[in-house]
Design an enzyme around this catalytic site. Structure first.
Site, PDB file in Angstrom:
ATOM      1  N   ASN A   1      -9.110   1.922   9.629  1.00  0.00           N
ATOM      2  CA  ASN A   1      -8.292   1.465  10.964  1.00  0.00           C
ATOM      3  C   ASN A   1      -8.837   2.114  12.030  1.00  0.00           C
ATOM      4  O   ASN A   1      -9.515   1.630  13.086  1.00  0.00           O
ATOM      5  CB  ASN A   1      -6.793   1.611  10.848  1.00  0.00           C
ATOM      6  CG  ASN A   1      -5.963   1.218  12.053  1.00  0.00           C
ATOM      7  OD1 ASN A   1      -5.072   0.455  11.637  1.00  0.00           O
ATOM      8  ND2 ASN A   1      -6.368   1.761  13.136  1.00  0.00           N
ATOM      9  N   THR A   2      -8.593   3.501  12.379  1.00  0.00           N
ATOM     10  CA  THR A   2      -9.146   4.316  13.180  1.00  0.00           C
ATOM     11  C   THR A   2     -10.635   4.158  13.613  1.00  0.00           C
ATOM     12  O   THR A   2     -10.896   4.099  14.861  1.00  0.00           O
ATOM     13  CB  THR A   2      -8.866   5.886  12.865  1.00  0.00           C
ATOM     14  OG1 THR A   2      -7.505   5.994  12.679  1.00  0.00           O
ATOM     15  CG2 THR A   2      -9.161   6.711  14.273  1.00  0.00           C
TER      16      THR A   2
ATOM     17  N   LYS B   1       0.925  -1.147   0.008  1.00  0.00           N
ATOM     18  CA  LYS B   1      -0.230   0.006   0.133  1.00  0.00           C
ATOM     19  C   LYS B   1       1.004   1.187  -0.158  1.00  0.00           C
ATOM     20  O   LYS B   1       1.538   1.661   0.877  1.00  0.00           O
ATOM     21  CB  LYS B   1      -0.914   0.162   1.278  1.00  0.00           C
ATOM     22  CG  LYS B   1      -1.672   1.251   1.238  1.00  0.00           C
ATOM     23  CD  LYS B   1      -2.528   1.389   2.520  1.00  0.00           C
ATOM     24  CE  LYS B   1      -3.595   2.288   2.621  1.00  0.00           C
ATOM     25  NZ  LYS B   1      -3.124   3.129   3.880  1.00  0.00           N
TER      26      LYS B   1
ATOM     27  N   GLY C   1      -7.923   9.390   9.511  1.00  0.00           N
ATOM     28  CA  GLY C   1      -8.388   9.246  10.984  1.00  0.00           C
ATOM     29  C   GLY C   1      -9.369  10.476  11.297  1.00  0.00           C
ATOM     30  O   GLY C   1      -9.633  10.531  12.516  1.00  0.00           O
TER      31      GLY C   1
ATOM     32  N   ALA D   1      -9.216   5.909   3.568  1.00  0.00           N
ATOM     33  CA  ALA D   1      -9.170   7.005   4.909  1.00  0.00           C
ATOM     34  C   ALA D   1     -10.385   7.805   4.922  1.00  0.00           C
ATOM     35  O   ALA D   1     -11.053   8.200   3.786  1.00  0.00           O
ATOM     36  CB  ALA D   1      -7.894   7.987   4.575  1.00  0.00           C
ATOM     37  N   GLY D   2     -10.811   7.961   6.144  1.00  0.00           N
ATOM     38  CA  GLY D   2     -11.847   9.073   6.315  1.00  0.00           C
ATOM     39  C   GLY D   2     -13.184   8.632   6.904  1.00  0.00           C
ATOM     40  O   GLY D   2     -14.178   9.283   7.403  1.00  0.00           O
TER      41      GLY D   2
END
Length: 265
Positions: A213-214, A104, A165, A191-192
């Site tokens: 992830n977050t 990635k 995040g 992301a986001g």
């Protein structure tokens, strides 16, 4: 065709996956929570930041051991790299440690927002593809950049939905739709995403997967959120494949008017 079809799989280069939810390993309070959340997500691909996790540590309780025991495909990433040269060096190190062509690709251009440096990403992608990597690049939700990355030979394109995040969800669904419409490789929102509805919306737009992830690790109950995200991705995929009804300005009766008592129909 539906999400349970044997033909409806996510193909990334030579790799094939049933799950369209990709997750990470960072920000969990402990490895036990991470292990339970990954299991609840039923993901098959887990990304690991090569510069932040020592993958040479492989004993009991290590991240590497956790992922190997779970049978996950490790997707090394170049998070923390700010130049094309650094990203390429990090990717090569990951390939040596994990014996995988997957990477990635992240080349960050701004430390505060963590927005990608697109010219440097294009430079690194070209070098890595030439070197035999299966490149999955993180970049802005820019349809032109998506096309150029695909033309370079990337196995997928991974536009951000919002800053890493941030949990803001998809800020520009129209750009994502344009990317999906013209892409000849899988599109994975990266992301986001903040909650399950964000993941479902991404899938309803036609993307092939969502990486997060977050949103899971930072939730009050990561294990339950992981389960919610799995269901959202599956539901969004089902909805996309089903074909939603057109949006209309005015109401349309759901029952036919023919034969209504007191009518001339």
């Amino acid at each position: 065709m539906n999400d349970t079809s044997k033909d409806d799989v996510l193909r990334l280069g030579e790799f094939t996956f049933r799950s369209r939810l990709l997750t990470g390993t960072g920000k969990y309070p402990d490895n036990a929570t991470a292990k339970a959340a990954l299991a609840a997500s039923r993901c098959e691909v887990v990304t690991v930041a090569v510069r932040r996790v020592d993958l040479s540590v492989r004993g009991e309780g290590s991240v590497f051991q956790l992922l190997k025991e779970g049978g996950y495909t490790i997707l090394p990433n170049t998070a923390g790299c700010y130049t094309a040269e650094d990203a390429v060096r990090t990717a090569r190190l990951a390939r040596e440690m994990l014996d995988t062509p997957l990477v990635k690709l992240e080349v960050i251009g701004d430390e505060r927002t963590l927005f990608p440096d697109v010219p440097a990403t294009l430079e690194a992608a070209a070098l890595l593809v030439k070197d035999g990597f299966t490149v999955l690049p993180y970049f802005n939700d820019d349809p032109v950049a998506a096309r150029r990355l695909e033309d370079l030979g990337c196995a997928a394109v991974m536009p951000l939905a919002a800053p890493i995040g941030s949990g803001l969800g998809i800020r520009n669904p129209y750009n994502i739709e344009i990317i999906v419409k013209h892409a000849g490789v899988p599109v994975i929102v990266d992301a986001g995403v903040g909650t399950a509805s964000d993941a479902a919306l991404a899938m309803e737009l036609g993307v092939d997967g969502v990486l997060m992830n977050t949103a899971i690790a930072g939730a009050k109950d990561p294990v339950r959120m992981a389960s919610a995200m799995r269901k959202a991705v599956e539901a969004g995929r089902e909805a996309f494949l089903s074909g939603r009804i057109p949006r209309k300005l005015y109401a349309t009766a759901s029952s036919p008017l023919e034969g209504v008592i007191g009518s001339d129909h």
